[in-house]
Design a protein around this motif. Structure first.
Motif, short mmCIF file in Angstrom:
data_model
loop_
_atom_site.label_atom_id
_atom_site.label_comp_id
_atom_site.label_asym_id
_atom_site.label_seq_id
_atom_site.Cartn_x
_atom_site.Cartn_y
_atom_site.Cartn_z
N GLN A 79 27.38 -7.49 38.21
CA GLN A 79 28.41 -7.13 37.23
C GLN A 79 27.79 -5.95 36.68
N VAL A 80 28.65 -5.01 36.30
CA VAL A 80 28.36 -4.39 36.05
C VAL A 80 28.69 -4.04 34.79
N ILE A 81 28.22 -3.63 33.34
CA ILE A 81 29.51 -3.34 32.25
C ILE A 81 28.57 -2.30 32.03
N LEU A 82 29.98 -1.10 31.59
CA LEU A 82 29.88 0.76 31.21
C LEU A 82 30.05 0.92 29.70
N LYS A 83 30.18 0.81 28.16
CA LYS A 83 30.41 1.09 27.98
C LYS A 83 29.61 2.29 26.59
N PRO A 84 30.06 3.24 26.20
CA PRO A 84 31.72 3.24 27.21
C PRO A 84 32.36 4.06 28.50
N ASP A 85 33.35 4.01 28.19
CA ASP A 85 33.57 4.04 30.09
C ASP A 85 33.14 5.81 30.01
#
Lengths: 982, 982
Positions: A79-85
């Motif tokens: 799982q990868v989260i990039l915040k912000p886009d």
């Protein structure tokens, strides 16, 4: 060979290099990486966050004892989260595939629409499945909401399905064969656990214990919310979710329970989310606040030509869903047309093209400038006080002396005349095009790292040229240039456009086919060539699928794949459902329509054909293997056992289980059959079996196969062909335009099914309003009408009567007001159906009193369409209408014959009496009515010619009106005459 | 800077390169990586396994709201399992430290004894804490048993405490400051969770809910065991464990509940383990079977000298615990001495040296060969049948003609004379030394990858030289050579030994000090030099600690460290307990005995002094910070609140809470005080407070400070010095040789404490037998005796009476047979104590009737030791003994005076009557007795001279025996005369 553990390590390292934190999997069971607080909580609020982690994801429902090659109760997500886009997450993602050795240029990597929503989490997002040669390897989502809160900034969530990726890369047929570590297989490491946990989830978990756990967890979650501790609260929400999933996999969850548990979890998750945001704010946002990118500045406008030139405007997007693409093309055409109409710029034809990644506007012959122009601004009257006049002048930055005079409606006013020079094309176009971009909306819109725009998917670039010149469009973060983007695998992946006139050519040279029709043709011809001479593609039958495929690619490359003939023993519907719905493959048939063990898939761009073919074949094999697993299991299951499972499926809270519903349907079908004299042993047996296949594994997996599998399994179980057909037909029609039952038992069951659904739901959740229709009541009603209309034997059956019977069988009271509302609903749907079939609305409305027997309405409509050209009908209708128009509403059709004196009165009275005597009001037959009432025409006309209806003598007037009312009412049971426009 | 996530990644990569699998953390909360099935289940059975994984380890008890710099409710372990033991795991481990940039040559890396046992898992192992400059960074264990099953092969478990390692490497003072990822601190990522989960575990978890969960989990675990599914069963055992830990951190677990829950978990874990082994066997051991290494082959013997030479034999081990090392030196000396005695090899002095990594035997002047020798084998008698004779000869491979004749006890036998040549020294020594190795046993033995050996820690190499020649010893996997191992950080880490005579010199040149005394001297002198002139080391007081330190190093390097003066506000005992017990640092005091803010630690080998000093200082700071945290919290807590917490601590199941026990102790002390007239307000108040500090946080952490902290907290709370002293003294003596109470209230409380303990436990769990004494009843009884003996005011108090009072206050009935058993136990302990003090056992036994008033026994012993040199006493004793010897047992001391006729009889009768009149039997005073009975000596002697006791006339005989019995009984209450050997 890249081992699984090495792949995890490389992906982690790749994302770490992109600035992601590494955290550990959640230490309580979760169904997906999304549930880990590193996603669920961290996507909330304004703090930036970038993280990568492995998450063993537990799906009790997917337990298969480790036997199914592709399905595991615990699979591994990365799982990868990039915040912000970051704005280039797709490209970053493709880089990660390269990091594990996937040559993205050789493979067919695609972003296929897949929207995500978790009702239990109050969360949703838009995005894609990423396909690697037809295999879903990743979920890619722009998170829009979590815990019921809108996300700002938006996070990009990338979820890799590791086992699938590794199976593809290692070319393994079974997950157990994956080389997990050097020399150690996945099966060796996890096989026993897979078996045992499957046993637990499917067979051995204690239901009461698990229910007990669920309640304790929920209680503790609530306590932690009350204590304002979102972290432990969230943990307990996760435990609720797992306990619920265990109950579900044990078959212990009714629909009602599901709904109430989801509601509870959604509520808890929502409270957790709010608390988290509050706590982070209290803590002063330790990780800071995301800053939105600066608005883009347009390039300086330069105009190098004074002759009309072509305008090209390309809006570059991340992969748009096919349906949204179609709608967007229309919307862009409208916006550009309207926009240009609002200018004084001359232009030629406007065309709009679209591919998944771009919307292209081409406008021919756009003038270099607007014409010059004088604009008149109306001021005060010439007699107005000086103060007012000066105020007007000052307001426009001129002196009162600069004002001229002009009359408006004869009154002289002061006016200001502005001599406006026509603006240059680039300037004008920049305004128009900016509004096109900011005005774009999809059916379902999302937000990304742009502070102002919203659309189906992120917009990433603009290309705008008028002739050789860049049109200086700037909208929010985007500023147009002359560079377009090509396929992501092109080298380089961008191209500069010399002039608007060469734009499409440049795209074409680089393989991109902008026009939908061109792409479609390439696909159709290519596919036909591939299967020639043995096979056929049903181009007409698969039109919708082909349209969809056409809008999934920019550079279509049809490929032929094959599958093992052995799978042909599976039912056709299973094979084609998998091909069409899951894989968007075109089925191939022989001359006789028999399925061949092959398929056509359409890749995007120049790929390694053998590699992609092999990949797609492997995917299909896996899916067929899965289907075969279920199919065989179902064939081994007695029908009675499947039927028994229906009692574990609840239909709705108040309407009982699916077994209850099937029971009601069967009973109702038999009652209606008896009433109509259509009862039969076939009906009796089919009524016992109806809906049993909802208890099968295959239908549980592919609900669209309900009915089809019922027929198949019934035949295999030795039921008669007629019974099998009836249980199949009970599900027809499944959607508008679907086949209708052809046998009476099938038709009766179909009718009963829909009557039961409508009666029950109307009395409990209510009839659908607006766009929300979760139980598809509209579709059921349309089906009800269609079946009635297509079955002549039902002509005498009133649907309102039938509904009353269905209502009486419901476990809840269904009051008369409910039945009245349903009747009204039925009538409206019939009106809708008939008008959609092209019948004139006035005639439809005229026959609508017969909605309860729609086949009668059909007959009448047919008679009407003949009658409208007929002078006799016209005369009768005119006579009746004439009477109707003069008679006040509420007048009843009785009169004192003694008060009638005039010959014309008496003649009409005689004619009415004769017609009344000759008419059977229960017979609905227009020609017969016209024949019978033809004798009225002349007396009516004479009456109106000779008699003053509104006589001064009230008695006479009353008698005359009563007589006319009788005329009016003669056709009352036949048509709603006032609706008819003749 | 190496970030935490990078460190995890590097360690994982390092172990992966060593062939380890990578798996994910457990997806349910676990207290340690050991609980993950990748350890707990995989160490079972014969399959090989090598794995590395990160495991966030949840310790609810360690919750500190994120405030304590070093303690977290969830910390990060990196867990490695090597199965089977590869034989070089310590070296592999050191390589992993290098992989994260730790220069193991510059730092002081040590393996410090730490044995591990998990009662809840039925698991144990032997191994070490690994210290990095005094900081425990790793647990290193040879797993011996899990789930109650013996492990074969043995697994090596290496558990890194990641936060501690990173804090040390990054030089951070608080875990929140750790740089977790580039630019992101640990606190930023985990701080909120740390706070909230602490809140949950310490304050907010609902106790009833958690109990409910625990029960449901246990039930489900049992069901899964019944279903023969070890994997889900294990998961539920883990959930039990977590639920239990939550209850514990919420203070909701009584001692009884703890015991029963541990028993339940142990049982469940045991069943899971058995099931797992069975299932793996059924599955055919998918990962194969570990193969034990081949036995070593000795090198070929070569002998190059015929003169006596030195023998050196080194047994190389992994770090031996100091106590085991001491015992092993003695054992080796005995085994070598006995072994050589069993040969005919001449030799000189035998010496044995030892360091943590080696046992060295040096034998001077070992002859080159045994002398030649004739051995006589005894055969049948010469008259034996020919058959028997021939059989004997044949059995020895000779003919009957070869036999000779020899007489045994005058009977001629045939004998065989074997002329045996003396064997060469290497051959003889190889046998002897092999038996030394295989005969070695420790108090607690373990197994490793050697199929045959067992010892305290693995034996890894043998060095054996006789003069220049290798002695060809081979035992199981080990074969001796001439190579020894040096410090692991030496370059190279091995050295060849030229000859036995140069062995110690070679070690010495390489820094290794083989002799305990030499090392001790280096430490003592080095430490004294370091603190000179300001400080003092209490060499005598710290002797035991210095001895221990001496056996923790091979090359001692004393280092001086300092700590912040601010910590000196903590109680002395706290500071020194941390130094001694936790860190093995020598405290430094000034001339007045006041602690100075410094310490001496002893590193092993040539390290980077500044680095190691800084590291040790940081460790001590962290520990003091921790202690200060508790201390301050305690000072903020009213005594009443601490006392109230005692009710949450259960003493034992049947004996109630610690509050109950404290209440009984207080009451008993006051009763005894009243009885002895020693009551006082101080006693009353101290009786209320006794044991209150068991409710303090510091004592919960450092139980050895019980009493000490009570005094401190009492004073801080404003109690009088006397009261504070009394609650302190109530705990004395804490062990043999400890100080004893000096105040009467203290002595009374101490006595009451021990009486209560003994009475209650004797009636419930029973008195200790064998080596098991979990409640330390023996120590309590010894304390009881010591306190009585040291308090003159108690002289009149009978311990058996006092016990009866204590017994009456127990919540369970304490029957007379129990009290009798306790009395017997008391007497035995007194006998033991007195003889251990060096008193002659006969005298001890003689005074033992006074065990219930041990100070009386003391007095008597003192009088006896004077009396034994005294002629009067001797005469009296002889007279009494003379009477006792002739009087049959059971004879009572009454007689018919009328039957006495002889003058000697009458004289004795008069004397006895006079002595009886002058003796108070309740006065126990030997000199007085001797004085009083002195007049008997002459009459007794005369009686025996003149009178025939065994007269023919029964009446006369009876009277005479009765008279002597009266003599016998005169000293009955004083001494057990028959025991006395004079």
């Amino acid at each position: 060979m890249l081992t699984m553990q090495e792949a995890l390590s490389r992906l982690t390292a790749y994302w770490t290099a992109q600035g992601a934190l590494v955290v550990q999997p959640m230490n309580t069971e979760v169904g997906a990486g999304t549930l880990n607080p590193a996603t669920f909580l961290r996507v909330l609020g304004p703090e930036p966050w970038r993280v990568v982690y492995v998450e063993p994801s537990v799906r009790p429902d997917d337990s298969r004892y480790g036997e199914n090659p592709n399905r595991l109760q615990t699979h591994t997500q990365l799982q990868v989260i990039l915040k912000p886009d970051p704005g280039n997450s797709q490209e970053l993602y493709l880089g990660s595939l390269a990091a594990i050795g996937i040559d993205v240029a050789a493979h067919d990597v695609r972003f296929v629409e897949d929207n995500w929503a978790s009702p239990a989490l109050g969360a949703w997002g838009l995005g894609w499945e990423v396909w690697l040669d037809g295999l879903e390897i990743t979920q890619f989502t722009y998170f829009q909401q979590a815990g019921g809160l809108n996300l700002d900034p938006v996070s990009v969530e990338i979820t890799y399905g590791i086992e699938r990726i590794i199976m593809a890369l290692q070319e393994k047929q079974h997950f157990k064969e994956i080389e997990y570590a050097p020399g150690v297989s996945y099966g060796e490491v996890f096989g026993q656990s897979e078996y045992e946990m499957s046993r637990y989830y499917l067979d051995d978990a204690d239901i009461e214990t698990t229910r007990g756990l669920l309640d304790l967890y929920a209680r503790e979650a609530q306590r932690m919310i009350d204590a304002k501790l979102p972290v432990p609260a969230h943990t307990f929400v996760l435990k609720c979710s797992q306990a619920f999933n265990v109950l579900d996999s044990r078959g212990a969850v009714s629909t009602a329970e599901r709904a109430s548990e989801f509601a509870r979890m959604r509520r808890l998750a929502g409270e957790v989310a709010k608390l988290w945001v509050d706590r982070r704010t209290e803590l002063g946002l330790p990780l800071g606040t995301s800053v939105a990118p600066e608005p883009a500045r347009p390039i300086s406008a330069v105009q190098t030509d004074d002759q009309p030139r072509t305008l090209v405007f390309e809006i570059g997007a991340e992969e748009l869903p096919p349906a949204e693409l179609r709608a967007a093309r229309e919307q862009v055409l409208r916006l550009v047309t309207e926009g240009l109409a609002g200018t004084r710029l001359e232009h030629g034809e406007i065309r709009v093209f679209g591919t998944p990644r771009r919307l292209i506007v081409v406008v021919q012959q756009v003038a270099a400038r607007e014409d010059d122009h004088v604009r008149t601004v109306k001021g005060p009257k010439t007699q107005a006080p000086a103060k007012a006049i000066e105020g007007f002048a000052r307001g426009h930055g001129v002196s009162a002396d600069d004002l001229e005079t002009e009359e408006f409606n004869g009154v002289p006013h002061l006016v200001l005349r502005r001599h406006e020079a026509g603006r240059a094309a680039p300037e004008v176009l920049a305004d128009v095009l900016a509004k096109v971009v900011s005005g774009l909306r999809a059916a379902k819109n999302m937000r990304w790292n742009d502070p102002k725009l919203a659309f189906s998917r992120p917009l990433r670039w603009l290309t705008a040229l008028w002739g050789d010149d860049v049109v200086p469009v700037a909208v929010s973060n985007l500023a147009a240039g002359r560079q377009t983007r090509l396929l992501r695998t092109a080298v380089p992946p961008v191209a500069d456009i010399a002039s608007a006139e060469t734009f499409l050519e440049t795209l074409g040279v680089n393989g991109i086919v902008a026009d939908h029709e061109d792409r479609r043709e390439l696909i159709v011809i290519g596919a036909q060539d591939l299967v020639y001479p043995d096979g056929r593609i049903d181009v007409k039958g698969e039109a919708a699928l082909i349209d969809q495929i056409t809008d999934l690619v920019e550079q279509p490359l049809p490929l032929l794949g094959t599958f093992d003939e052995g799978y042909l023993t599976l039912p056709d519907a299973v094979l084609t459902t998998v091909m069409r719905k899951h894989q968007r493959y075109l089925p191939v048939r022989d001359e006789d329509g028999k399925l061949l063990p092959m398929f056509v898939t359409v890749a995007n761009g120049p790929v390694d054909v053998e590699l992609v073919r092999a990949g797609n074949e492997a995917v299909l094999r896996a899916r067929y293997e899965d289907a075969r697993f279920f199919y065989r299991a179902d064939l081994d299951t007695p029908l009675a056992e499947m039927t028994a499972r229906l009692s574990r499926l609840t239909f709705t809270d108040k309407l009982g289980s699916m077994a209850d519903r099937a029971g009601r349907i069967g009973a109702l079908a038999r009652q209606l059959g008896d009433r109509l004299g259509l009862g039969s042993p076939t009906l009796d047996r089919a009524a016992e079996l109806v809906k049993f296949d909802l208890g099968s594994q295959l239908v549980t997996e592919m609900t669209s196969l309900a009915g089809v599998m019922a027929r198949d399994y019934a035949l295999h179980a030795g039921e008669s062909r007629a019974v099998a057909e009836a249980v199949f037909e009970a599900e027809l029609p499944r959607n508008t335009g679907d086949a209708l039952p052809r046998t009476l038992p099938g038709a009766l069951l179909s009718l009963a099914d829909r009557l039961d659904l409508v009666a029950g739901l109307a009395a409990t959740v209510g009839l659908p309003t607006g766009s929300s229709d979760p139980f598809a009541v509209r579709r059921a009603v349309l089906g009800l009408l269609a079946v009635h209309r297509s079955t002549p034997e039902f002509a005498s059956l009133s649907l309102t009567d039938a509904l009353a019977v269905a209502a009486a069988a419901q476990p809840v009271p269904v009051g008369p007001e409910v039945l009245a509302a349903v009747s009204d609903f039925l009538a409206k749907r019939l009106e809708q159906a008939l008008t959609e079939e092209g019948r004139p609305v006035d005639r439809v409305r005229a026959v609508l009193p017969h909605f309860a027997r729609p086949s009668v309405a059909d007959t009448l409509l047919a008679q009407l369409s003949v009658a409208v050209g007929d002078a006799d009908f016209a005369a009768v209708a005119a006579a009746i209408q004439r009477a109707r128009r003069i008679v006040p509403e509420g007048t009843i059709a009785s009169y004192d014959t003694g008060a009638l004196k005039e010959p014309a009165e008496l003649a009409l009275h005689d004619a009415v009496t004769a017609v009344r005597a000759g008419l059977d009001p229960s017979v609905v037959d227009l020609p017969r009515f016209v024949t019978a009432t033809g004798q009225l025409v002349e007396p009516v006309n004479r009456f109106f010619d000779d008699v003053l209806v509104m006589a001064e003598d009230p008695a006479i007037r009353a008698a005359r009106l009563g007589l006319l009312a009788a005329v009016r009412d003669l056709g009352e049971g036949l048509l709603d005459w006032p609706q008819l426009r003749i």
